[in-house]
Design a protein around this motif. Structure first.
Motif, short mmCIF file in Angstrom:
data_model
loop_
_atom_site.label_atom_id
_atom_site.label_comp_id
_atom_site.label_asym_id
_atom_site.label_seq_id
_atom_site.Cartn_x
_atom_site.Cartn_y
_atom_site.Cartn_z
N ALA A 58 -0.20 42.39 -2.23
CA ALA A 58 -0.06 41.51 -3.40
C ALA A 58 -1.08 40.37 -3.34
O ALA A 58 -1.67 39.99 -4.37
CB ALA A 58 1.36 40.96 -3.48
N ASP A 59 -1.30 39.82 -2.12
CA ASP A 59 -2.24 38.71 -1.95
C ASP A 59 -3.67 39.11 -2.34
O ASP A 59 -4.43 38.28 -2.88
CB ASP A 59 -2.23 38.21 -0.50
N ILE A 60 -4.04 40.37 -2.06
CA ILE A 60 -5.41 40.80 -2.36
C ILE A 60 -5.49 41.52 -3.71
O ILE A 60 -6.48 42.18 -4.01
CB ILE A 60 -5.96 41.72 -1.25
N ASN A 61 -4.43 41.35 -4.53
CA ASN A 61 -4.42 41.91 -5.90
C ASN A 61 -4.66 43.42 -5.90
O ASN A 61 -5.44 43.94 -6.71
CB ASN A 61 -5.47 41.22 -6.77
N SER A 62 -3.97 44.11 -5.02
CA SER A 62 -4.15 45.56 -4.93
C SER A 62 -3.76 46.26 -6.23
O SER A 62 -4.35 47.29 -6.58
CB SER A 62 -3.31 46.10 -3.77
N ARG A 118 -7.59 47.18 2.00
CA ARG A 118 -6.62 47.76 1.07
C ARG A 118 -6.35 49.22 1.44
O ARG A 118 -5.18 49.66 1.47
CB ARG A 118 -7.16 47.67 -0.35
N THR A 144 3.28 42.35 1.05
CA THR A 144 2.92 40.96 0.76
C THR A 144 1.40 40.80 0.76
O THR A 144 0.82 40.15 -0.12
CB THR A 144 3.55 40.01 1.80
N ARG A 145 0.78 41.41 1.78
CA ARG A 145 -0.68 41.31 1.87
C ARG A 145 -1.36 42.05 0.72
O ARG A 145 -2.35 41.58 0.15
CB ARG A 145 -1.16 41.89 3.22
N GLU A 148 5.46 42.91 5.28
CA GLU A 148 4.18 42.24 5.51
C GLU A 148 3.04 42.97 4.80
O GLU A 148 2.14 42.35 4.21
CB GLU A 148 3.89 42.18 7.02
#
Length: 637
Positions: A115-119, A91, A112-113, A109
């Motif tokens: 968001a995927d790791i719930n930043s 992060r 998107t990443r 990208e």
């Protein structure tokens, strides 16, 4: 997740692991246990790659993220919250790259990443973990450098948990926590969605979090599918079976050896004898059912003392150049009291313990204690008071005023020190061994009051159980500060709450308190101490409190009844031993040729005295058996 295959590891010529293997599937929660010094922490270092095995291999699942507490706690100018957020390296790197990236596709990208790791929830998740470990909102904004080592270790733990590694390795994670933070950690780890390997001697953590126990025993990793209670039960059954098998094997071995000894020289039986010799050689010994050493905590009975032994009237206590830490102290302590202090670290538990121990003085009010009161104090930093170059034996000789060697070694033996171990320099002892030495030293003066501040931090499970037994047999008063609910539940008869700048009695048991802490954590509590049990908030708690008070009173009364019986049994045991020694001396004298030169009358007098002592010994043994039966009936009632 983790494959350990036939690894061997030695240090300073001593083997810790020998051709042992272990497979840990993804998502499993493993508790790694074993006596102090057997190599548990070493195994974690082997897994992380900090050290390497002499033979065998350790393989982690491809791409798996490993998480372990850093050896050095954070101490920079960053705030606690920033420090924990920085632990998620991916992060952190993505956010840094997002500030400089120019390619629209790469920017897409990155987000998107993220968001995927719930930043977007990272800050709230980090704050929640810090809160659970005892840091409120204001504390989370302060720099790490403003905290002491123990608190910074908590920050390091928070950062490790926040990073959510695929394999989380924890080595005694509750050692620097108070009871409140330990309960939060227990709940967090129980719900941890990834793989966990935890070294711990905390029975509650092992029972409530762990699904599989791995016991490091006799250089091997032995797996038990269940929590600690299941392991203990299964292990006991295995030891009993091994003992029975060893006894059977010993009988068989003696029978075979007897045949060999009788018939080896006879031609007609020589072949059969030789066959039995081969059978003896092939007979592998069964592992002993006895543990490597047994630990006892033997606290002598203090001299009688009238209650109260300590009284406080409107006392205040603190440190120079600071406001009082505790005020409005109106309490008394009696000889039969067993009290545990509750409340998060930083509220004044250690300050109160130091006041009782005489290490701090009351600034105002009336503080009085019996003039003959002897106090044994075990503090969190007491181990640092030992002389690293001296042996355990030298420590005791100095404390006992150059006592006889047999007496000194006997005292050390009561706390699990063999002759070899008692002659080892303190700097080479494990933390648990140093702790046992401290207990041995403080027992010498037969204190009336034991004040114990986190006494189990360095003790393994067996030593903790031995400490519980020793404290329950102790006939003086106990003040206990501990993050171990198991220890508190089995030792304390009363609970005092250190909160809001004062100390008050808590009308509930440890289970009531645990429930409050957990409920408060669920409701977003700030880490402050729970208040005393409220009948308005808990309408059904009155009966429970009544029952717990009755139980505490019953335990105190039981100790009062048991004490004289135990003394009687111990006195008779000493008499039996003394009589046996006198008999042995006279029997040696009777066997001495010079005795016969003194005439028949002298011989007869020695023989008569031996007969009289044996008769007295027989009667004493009978009295001892009767007293022992009465004691056992009281203990089982």
């Amino acid at each position: 997740m983790l494959h350990i295959k036939n690894i061997t590891y030695r240090v300073a010529g001593r083997t810790l692991l020998e051709e042992t293997s272990l497979h840990i599937p993804v998502g499993h929660k493993i508790g790694l246990i074993g006596r102090n010094g057997t190599g548990k922490s070493t195994l974690l270092k082997l897994i992380t790659g900090e050290i390497h095995p002499e033979g065998g291999s350790i393989r982690l699942q491809n791409g798996a993220k490993l998480g372990v507490l850093p050896q050095e706690a954070p101490s920079g100018p960053e705030s606690l919250l920033e420090t924990v957020l920085d632990a998620d390296i991916e992060r952190k790197n993505l956010l840094n790259e997002a500030e400089t990236a120019e390619d629209p596709q790469r920017i897409a990208e990155i987000y998107t990443r993220l968001a995927d790791i719930n930043s977007h929830t990272a800050e709230s998740r980090a704050a929640k973990i810090l809160t659970g470990l005892g840091f409120d909102f204001e504390a989370q904004q302060r720099p790490c450098s403003s905290y002491s080592g123990g608190w910074r270790t908590r920050v390091a733990l928070a950062a490790t948990l926040f990073a959510e590694p695929d394999l989380l390795l924890l080595d005694e994670p509750s050692n620097y926590l108070d009871l409140e933070a330990t309960l939060w950690l227990e709940n967090f780890l129980r719900n941890y969605p990834r793989t966990l390997v935890m070294v711990s001697h905390d029975r509650n953590l092992l029972n409530n979090v762990i699904e599989t126990i791995v016991h490091l025993d006799q250089l091997k990793l032995v797996k038990y599918n269940g929590n600690y209670d299941f392991f203990e039960k299964t292990r006991a059954e295995k030891l009993a079976l091994d003992a029975a098998m060893a006894k059977k094997q010993d009988t068989q071995r003696k029978h075979l050896q007897s045949f060999v000894d009788r018939f080896r020289a006879k031609a007609s039986k020589a072949r059969q004898a030789q066959s039995r010799v081969k059978m003896l050689e092939k007979m592998k010994p069964i592992a002993s059912a006895m543990e490597e050493y047994s630990v006892n905590f033997s606290f002598p009975s203090p001299a009688p003392l009238s209650s109260p032994i300590v009284t406080m009237e409107n006392c205040e206590v603190g440190y120079e150049a600071t406001k009082p830490i505790l005020k409005r102290l109106n309490l008394r302590l009696d000889m039969e009291d067993r009290i545990a202090l509750l409340g998060p670290n930083g509220n004044g538990k250690s300050t109160f313990a130091k006041l009782l121990a005489g290490k701090l003085r009351a600034e105002t009010g009336q503080f009085a204690k019996s003039g003959k009161l002897k106090i044994g104090f075990f503090g969190q930093h007491t181990l640092d008071d030992l002389h690293p170059e001296d042996t355990a034996y030298q420590h005791l000789v100095e404390r006992m005023g150059n006592g006889r060697e047999a007496v000194v070694r006997s005292k050390l033996g009561q706390f699990g020190f063999s002759k070899d171990k008692s002659d080892v320099a303190v700097k080479k002892l494990s933390g648990g061994e140093k702790a046992r030495l401290i207990f041995c030293l403080l027992s010498i003066d037969a204190p009336h009051l034991l004040i114990l501040d986190e006494p189990t931090n360095h003790l393994d499970v067996d030593a903790r159980e031995a400490l519980i037994q020793g404290l329950n047999e102790f006939e003086g008063a106990v003040i206990l500060i501990s993050h171990d609910p198991h220890l508190v539940a089995l030792v304390a008869d009363s609970l005092w709450l250190v909160s809001g700048g004062t100390v008050t009695t808590y009308d509930g048991d440890i289970d009531d308190y645990k429930k409050q802490v957990i409920d408060q954590a669920r409701n977003g509590g700030s880490g402050n101490s729970p208040s005393a049990v409220s009948e308005e908030k808990q309408p059904n708690s009155g009966k429970a409190r009544g029952n717990s008070k009755e139980a505490r009173k019953a335990r105190a009364e039981a100790r009062a009844l048991l004490a004289p019986k135990k003394k009687a049994v111990q006195k008779l045991e000493k008499q039996i031993q003394s009589l046996q020694q006198e008999i042995e001396k006279l029997e040696i004298k009777l066997a001495d040729p010079t005795t016969y030169e003194k005439g028949a009358d002298y011989q007869a007098s020695v023989s008569t005295e031996i007969g009289r002592l044996k008769a007295e010994q027989e009667q004493t043994e009978e009295n001892w058996l009767i007293a022992l039966e009465e004691l056992e009936e009281l203990e089982n009632s």
